[in-house]
Write a protein that holds these residues in place. Structure first.
Motif, PDB file in Angstrom:
ATOM      1  N   ALA A  59       0.974  -1.178  -0.077  1.00 14.03           N
ATOM      2  CA  ALA A  59       0.045  -0.017   0.261  1.00 14.03           C
ATOM      3  C   ALA A  59       0.835   1.308  -0.007  1.00 14.03           C
ATOM      4  O   ALA A  59       0.420   2.155  -0.522  1.00 14.03           O
ATOM      5  N   ARG A  60       1.946   1.350   0.353  1.00 17.34           N
ATOM      6  CA  ARG A  60       2.985   2.388   0.842  1.00 17.34           C
ATOM      7  C   ARG A  60       3.387   2.760  -0.664  1.00 17.34           C
ATOM      8  O   ARG A  60       3.452   3.846  -0.966  1.00 17.34           O
ATOM      9  N   PHE A  61       3.718   1.757  -1.438  1.00 17.79           N
ATOM     10  CA  PHE A  61       4.454   2.256  -2.911  1.00 17.79           C
ATOM     11  C   PHE A  61       2.930   2.639  -3.735  1.00 17.79           C
ATOM     12  O   PHE A  61       3.006   3.505  -4.535  1.00 17.79           O
ATOM     13  N   VAL A  62       1.878   1.873  -3.484  1.00 23.06           N
ATOM     14  CA  VAL A  62       0.641   2.458  -4.256  1.00 23.06           C
ATOM     15  C   VAL A  62       0.159   3.831  -3.989  1.00 23.06           C
ATOM     16  O   VAL A  62      -0.064   4.612  -5.067  1.00 23.06           O
ATOM     17  N   LYS A  63       0.372   3.997  -2.897  1.00 25.26           N
ATOM     18  CA  LYS A  63       0.122   5.328  -2.443  1.00 25.26           C
ATOM     19  C   LYS A  63       0.950   6.548  -2.874  1.00 25.26           C
ATOM     20  O   LYS A  63       0.600   7.470  -3.357  1.00 25.26           O
ATOM     21  N   ALA A  64       2.484   6.206  -2.832  1.00 26.98           N
ATOM     22  CA  ALA A  64       3.210   7.057  -3.222  1.00 26.98           C
ATOM     23  C   ALA A  64       3.145   7.323  -4.986  1.00 26.98           C
ATOM     24  O   ALA A  64       3.114   8.520  -5.214  1.00 26.98           O
ATOM     25  N   ALA A  65       2.781   6.151  -5.752  1.00 21.59           N
ATOM     26  CA  ALA A  65       2.662   6.508  -6.964  1.00 21.59           C
ATOM     27  C   ALA A  65       1.288   7.304  -7.204  1.00 21.59           C
ATOM     28  O   ALA A  65       1.285   7.928  -8.083  1.00 21.59           O
ATOM     29  N   ASP A  66       0.231   6.955  -6.542  1.00 23.69           N
ATOM     30  CA  ASP A  66      -0.755   7.789  -6.768  1.00 23.69           C
ATOM     31  C   ASP A  66      -0.826   9.412  -6.438  1.00 23.69           C
ATOM     32  O   ASP A  66      -1.159  10.239  -7.313  1.00 23.69           O
ATOM     33  N   VAL A  67       0.145   9.788  -5.357  1.00 19.61           N
ATOM     34  CA  VAL A  67       0.476  11.048  -5.457  1.00 19.61           C
ATOM     35  C   VAL A  67       1.513  11.751  -6.557  1.00 19.61           C
ATOM     36  O   VAL A  67       1.093  12.669  -6.934  1.00 19.61           O
ATOM     37  N   ILE A  68       2.398  10.734  -6.986  1.00 18.52           N
ATOM     38  CA  ILE A  68       3.300  11.281  -8.071  1.00 18.52           C
ATOM     39  C   ILE A  68       2.154  11.342  -9.355  1.00 18.52           C
ATOM     40  O   ILE A  68       2.560  12.253 -10.239  1.00 18.52           O
ATOM     41  N   SER A  69       1.331  10.535  -9.573  1.00 18.18           N
ATOM     42  CA  SER A  69       0.368  10.469 -10.781  1.00 18.18           C
ATOM     43  C   SER A  69      -0.388  11.920 -10.669  1.00 18.18           C
ATOM     44  O   SER A  69      -0.537  12.610 -11.650  1.00 18.18           O
ATOM     45  N   ALA A  70      -0.773  12.289  -9.581  1.00 17.77           N
ATOM     46  CA  ALA A  70      -1.475  13.554  -9.144  1.00 17.77           C
ATOM     47  C   ALA A  70      -0.642  14.689  -9.598  1.00 17.77           C
ATOM     48  O   ALA A  70      -1.121  15.707 -10.170  1.00 17.77           O
ATOM     49  N   TYR A  71       0.663  14.618  -9.126  1.00 21.26           N
ATOM     50  CA  TYR A  71       1.567  15.673  -9.493  1.00 21.26           C
ATOM     51  C   TYR A  71       1.811  15.744 -11.086  1.00 21.26           C
ATOM     52  O   TYR A  71       1.815  16.911 -11.364  1.00 21.26           O
ATOM     53  N   LEU A  72       2.024  14.734 -11.753  1.00 27.98           N
ATOM     54  CA  LEU A  72       2.141  14.863 -12.910  1.00 27.98           C
ATOM     55  C   LEU A  72       0.894  15.759 -13.758  1.00 27.98           C
ATOM     56  O   LEU A  72       1.116  16.091 -14.883  1.00 27.98           O
TER      57      LEU A  72
END
Length: 206
Positions: free
Chosen positions: A132-145
């Motif tokens: 879940a930690r990696f999925v959450k981080a990727a979700d935040v990066i996607s929002a940033y992009l």
């Protein structure tokens, strides 16, 4: 054999729009967002595994599949914009309860013999905390992009959101995120011509 509507529901993710409160220069749906989150989460897991010993490694493929399913409850709930979701504790709690119920309803659409395989993908409470930690981080990066792309296109509607998500990325304090952003972020802003100008035909068959 009983019929199931589960994948029929998943196919409708492409109709669920994100960033509904903002004017978008390019619309984004949950299906394409989920794919992007999956690819980023997979990369974060690979970066992590390159930095740690085998005992601390995570299954990068499992991370990617979990990311693909991380927003499927929005087929039922729709995408609730972050400012609304966190507007108050009451709204946050109510939405969480709705989200949990939506996840259970989707799981119930599967034939019973397959449900154990999908529980750790569909039910947030069943997702391994390390994954879940990696999925959450990727979700935040996607929002940033997404915010970065909109601002680059001259859409100031996303300016404050970009600043907010950038802070959230820093607050993650994950070396995997730092390496991903330093290595890959700039390429998301390149045009096709700019990507091809830096392309070495000797290194690829494209």
């Amino acid at each position: 054999m009983a019929k199931s509507k589960f994948f029929g529901y998943l196919g409708r993710l492409k109709w669920i729009k994100r960033w509904g409160l903002k004017r978008n220069t390019e619309e984004e749906n949950v299906m394409e967002h989920s794919w992007q989150v999956a690819t980023i989460a997979h990369a974060l897991a690979i970066i992590h595994n390159e930095k740690v010993d085998q005992a601390q490694a995570v299954d990068a493929n499992r991370v990617a599949v979990t990311a693909l399913y991380h927003d499927v409850s929005e087929i039922i709930t729709g995408d609730l914009p972050t400012p609304v979701k966190y507007f108050s504790k009451q709204i946050q709690t109510a939405y969480k309860e709705i989200e949990i119920e939506a996840e259970k309803q989707l799981l119930g659409l599967l034939p019973e013999k397959y449900r154990p395989f999908y529980e750790p993908l569909l039910l947030h409470e069943k997702v391994d905390t390390r994954i879940a930690r990696f999925v959450k981080a990727a979700d935040v990066i996607s929002a940033y992009l997404k915010c970065q792309q909109e601002v680059q296109a001259g859409n100031q509607e996303f300016r404050s959101a970009l600043d907010d998500v950038e802070k959230r990325i820093r607050d993650l304090t994950m070396p995997e995120v730092e390496e991903f952003m330093a290595t890959f972020n700039e390429s998301y802003l390149l045009t096709l011509d700019e990507l091809l100008n830096n392309h070495d035909p000797k290194t690829s068959s494209i």
